[in-house]
Design an enzyme around this catalytic site. Structure first.
Site, PDB file in Angstrom:
ATOM      1  N   CYS A 165       0.253  -2.471   2.149  1.00 36.97           N
ATOM      2  CA  CYS A 165       0.546  -3.898   2.219  1.00 36.97           C
ATOM      3  C   CYS A 165       2.059  -4.120   2.315  1.00 36.97           C
ATOM      4  O   CYS A 165       2.649  -3.864   3.350  1.00 36.97           O
ATOM      5  CB  CYS A 165      -0.087  -4.621   1.025  1.00 36.97           C
ATOM      6  SG  CYS A 165      -0.276  -6.402   1.251  1.00 36.97           S
ATOM      7  N   HIS A 207      -5.803  -3.030   1.296  1.00 34.54           N
ATOM      8  CA  HIS A 207      -5.726  -2.340   0.002  1.00 34.54           C
ATOM      9  C   HIS A 207      -6.814  -1.263  -0.085  1.00 34.54           C
ATOM     10  O   HIS A 207      -7.946  -1.551  -0.476  1.00 34.54           O
ATOM     11  CB  HIS A 207      -5.884  -3.340  -1.142  1.00 34.54           C
ATOM     12  CG  HIS A 207      -4.722  -4.254  -1.300  1.00 34.54           C
ATOM     13  ND1 HIS A 207      -3.587  -3.901  -1.998  1.00 34.54           N
ATOM     14  CD2 HIS A 207      -4.498  -5.500  -0.819  1.00 34.54           C
ATOM     15  CE1 HIS A 207      -2.716  -4.889  -1.964  1.00 34.54           C
ATOM     16  NE2 HIS A 207      -3.240  -5.872  -1.248  1.00 34.54           N
ATOM     17  N   GLU A 247      -7.080   0.963  -2.255  1.00 33.48           N
ATOM     18  CA  GLU A 247      -7.309   1.356  -3.643  1.00 33.48           C
ATOM     19  C   GLU A 247      -8.460   0.615  -4.306  1.00 33.48           C
ATOM     20  O   GLU A 247      -8.973   1.067  -5.333  1.00 33.48           O
ATOM     21  CB  GLU A 247      -6.029   1.163  -4.470  1.00 33.48           C
ATOM     22  CG  GLU A 247      -5.578  -0.274  -4.648  1.00 33.48           C
ATOM     23  CD  GLU A 247      -4.655  -0.782  -3.553  1.00 33.48           C
ATOM     24  OE1 GLU A 247      -3.855  -1.684  -3.837  1.00 33.48           O
ATOM     25  OE2 GLU A 247      -4.759  -0.295  -2.411  1.00 33.48           O
TER      26      GLU A 247
END
EC number: 6.3.5.2
Length: 718
Positions: free
Chosen positions: A128, A221, A223
């Site tokens: 990001c 993202h 994660e």
């Protein structure tokens, strides 16, 4: 007010590489903390640019058996390498997190000048903000979007001339992948030496790489759980690109926590605040194992905002641990308590409307009550340590410096107030679970021998029902008419003549880009509710409108077009940024109960609400009904958390309120999705919940079902 952001261009390009920019520092100006150093042969360094998800990145790396350390973005990297090499540890790569700032903004976080230099010569994965920074520093362009991308999107991974996926980062992935995007800025010109590796379904650049330098960046993202194959992307970066051997195991985390407890506490007593939830229970069990139950004082404080019969259930649940349990009824103390915030004395808790102030009052009062109990036991406060079941998401959302010095505050958690931070800084707080997420705590609880009934209890916030009651003296009406017109047009295609044609054109364009079509026959209609709820969008906190959707045909629960409802719930906050949560309002037929109809007229009236005993009892009753049904339909494990919330919306019946239910599914509470009726929660269960609330809880007009993912809505409404 506008529903889209203006395009803001970056400063002129003065050089190919902007390593002389005002974003750099000659050497990191943050002192390296020895507590942040991990003892492992190979380490990945995570540089935190202010993301709410930095610790989730850390967790994903650890799950792949690679050690990781989180440091501020402006850490002195060359000095860190020296420290690591002295201990026989090698830094194998760097991950740069997301963050709420713009690379061209005045508040953009500084970074160490050596980060992108040949001296470092390490693979870098920018996420990001990290991708935008990488592109910007190497001469590319980053601009503010005409509209934000917030929520779940699909990306298209590009292929090479041999029809293979173009990047090592995406090895063994599908060409189309589901990801979470939360950004307002985008890469609009690729830096020299970099290439595009994927785009979003809106056509925005979502990934870049410079294979020669070993630099990879993604706008989304990877994660979070909402990115379906994010863990595979991390594996590709760690194993294939960085060359990590993946030999760091997590089996010793329990022993590490026990060692941590012993090193801090030594031979002193520990006071554990226990709510009866899984976090505080596991914390108490772990500390008991570390220093013996005779050195542990378990304190359960009834703050007056507990679930029905909560304190009795806590006593039963904790008796199996053999701890010295003290139960204190401090409800009157809490009702009348105040605290000081930035030099200002607050009103008493029972008169306080602001959810942030309520959280801080409750957190500080917990500490004062705890210290008073220590004195009653004849112990000196300086000889007693305070233990809390604080988890990583609590610290992240509170923007604790334990996790990040630059993350936005989403909400203050009762276990991370200013007073707790003072105690923490003085070394008097023990938080053995501060690196854990909820599912990890449950696994630890099992390994400690706790029963399923304890490990799988529904999570309950420390402040209790005090943060599940939306208080207000008057309706929130800031830009109400404009926002209401926007959502009316967005959902139905109809709006008052006051809505400019230019706005309508923008909405239609955005709906087309998002592939969201209006119903051919409009049966679902919106109603803007004049209250605010807390959300998280683009790594920042929002305090925005709640939007209701309802069926004009009074459909039964199984007839409601749920897929369309959830599509609207995803789409509306992306277009109208001052709405962060969408609920469905059950109608007469849906609940099989004659109740109040939703009017087509704007809702501009509320029932003035404070934390009074009648409001608390009303919510306790509704909450107990929901809990009974969760057990009856065996949903305790499959639904991660089910907040039941009191709303001051009367729907035309003076003095009434409404109840909202959030059936939330998540692994780590950093992101999550609502349960889908008919799939994750049965129609019969919802039917019974709504019927029972409307027939047995006095003064309730409507039952509302939260359809919002996280982001943009937080787990709790406040």
């Amino acid at each position: 007010m506008t529903i889209t952001s203006p395009v803001i261009k970056t400063p002129p390009l003065n050089s190919e590489i902007r390593l002389e920019s005002n974003l750099t520092v000659e050497s990191g100006d943050i002192e390296i903390n020895e507590k942040d150093i991990v003892n492992a042969s190979e380490v990945i360094v995570i540089l935190d640019a202010g993301s709410q998800y930095s610790k989730v990145i850390d967790r994903r790396v650890r799950e792949l058996n690679v050690a990781s350390e989180i440091h501020p973005l402006n850490i002195d990297l060359l000095e860190l390498i020296k420290i690591k090499s002295k201990s026989g540890s090698t830094i194998k790569g760097i991950i740069i997190s997301g963050g709420p700032e713009s690379v061209y903004g005045e508040n953009a976080p500084k970074f160490d000048k050596s980060l992108f230099s040949e001296k470092l010569n390490l693979p870098i994965f920018g996420i990001c903000y990290g991708m935008q920074l990488m592109n910007y520093i190497f001469g590319g362009k980053v601009e503010s979007n005409s509209q934000r991308e917030d929520g779940v999107h699909n990306i298209e991974i590009l292929k090479d001339e041999n029809q293979q996926l173009v990047s090592k980062l995406f090895k063994n992935l599908n060409q189309t992948e589901q990801v979470l995007l939360t950004h307002g800025d985008s890469v609009t010109k690729i830096a020299d030496g970099f290439k595009i590796i994927c785009k979003s379904d809106d056509g925005i650049v979502s990934g870049i790489e410079n294979e020669r330098l070993g630099y990879y960046g993604v706008q989304f993202h990877p994660e979070v759980d909402l990115t379906t194959n994010g863990k595979k992307m991390f594996s590709n970066f760690l194993i294939d690109i960085c060359g990590c051997s993946a030999n760091y195991t997590l089996d010793d985390r329990e022993q590490q926590a026990i060692t941590y407890i012993k090193s801090i506490v030594s031979n002193k007593k520990v006071l554990v605040l226990v709510s009866g939830g899984v976090d505080s229970t596991v914390c108490a069990a772990l500390i008991s194992k570390a220093i013996g139950p005779e050195n542990v004082i378990a304190l359960h404080i009834d703050n007056g905002f507990m679930r029905k019969d909560e304190s009795l259930n806590v006593e039963k649940a904790l008796s199996v641990l053999g701890l010295h349990l003290i139960v204190v009824d401090a409800s009157q103390t809490f009702y009348n308590s105040t605290t000081t915030i930035k030099g200002h004395l607050t009103s008493s808790l029972k008169e306080t409307i602001s959810p942030e102030e309520r959280r801080k009052i409750i957190g500080d009062t917990f500490m004062r009550v705890a210290e008073n109990e220590v004195k009653k036991l004849g112990l000196q406060p300086e000889d007693v340590y305070l233990a809390q079941g604080t988890l990583r998401p609590d610290l992240i959302e509170s923007s604790s410096k334990t996790v990040s010095g630059v993350a936005d505050v989403i909400k203050t958690h009762h276990n991370d107030t200013e007073l707790v931070r003072i105690l923490r800084d003085s070394g008097r707080v023990v938080e053995p679970l501060k690196d854990y997420h909820k599912d990890e705590v449950r696994e630890l609880g099992k390994s400690l021998g706790l029963s399923d009934s304890l490990v799988w209890r529904q999570p309950f916030p420390g402040p209790g029902l005090a943060i599940r009651i939306i208080c207000a003296d008057e309706p929130y009406l800031v830009n109400y008419d404009f926002t209401n017109n926007v959502v009316q047009y967005l959902v139905t295609g109809e709006a008052s003549s006051e809505l400019e044609s230019e706005v309508k054109i923008k909405i239609d364009k955005q709906l087309t880009e998002m592939k969201c079509k209006r119903q051919d026959k409009i049966t679902i209609k919106p109603v803007l509710l004049p209250i605010q709820t807390v959300g998280v969008q683009g790594d920042g906190r929002t305090y925005s409108y709640l939007l209701g959707l309802y069926s004009s045909e009074n459909s039964t629960i199984d007839q409601i077009p749920w897929s369309y409802i959830f599509n609207l719930a995803r789409t509306i906050p992306k277009i109208c940024h001052n709405i962060n949560r969408v609920v469905f309002i059950f109608s007469q037929n849906a609940t099989k109960h004659t109740n109040i109809k939703v009017s087509n007229e704007p809702v501009k009236h509320i029932t003035p609400t404070r934390l009074t005993p009648d409001v608390i009892k009303q919510l306790q009753h509704a909450d107990s009904i929901v809990s009974e049904q969760l057990y009856k339909y065996n949903l305790i494990k499959s639904l991660s958390q089910v907040p039941v919330v009191s709303l001051p919306i009367d729907f035309g019946v003076t003095g009434n309120r409404s109840i909202a239910i959030r059936t939330f599914i998540t692994n780590d509470f950093m992101t999550g999705v609502p349960a889908i009726p008919g799939k994750n929660i049965s129609f019969d269960c919802l039917q019974e919940i709504t019927n029972n609330i409307l027939t047995s809880v006095n003064g309730i007009s409507k039952v509302l079902f939260d359809c919002t993912s996280k982001p943009p809505g937080t787990t709790e409404f406040l």
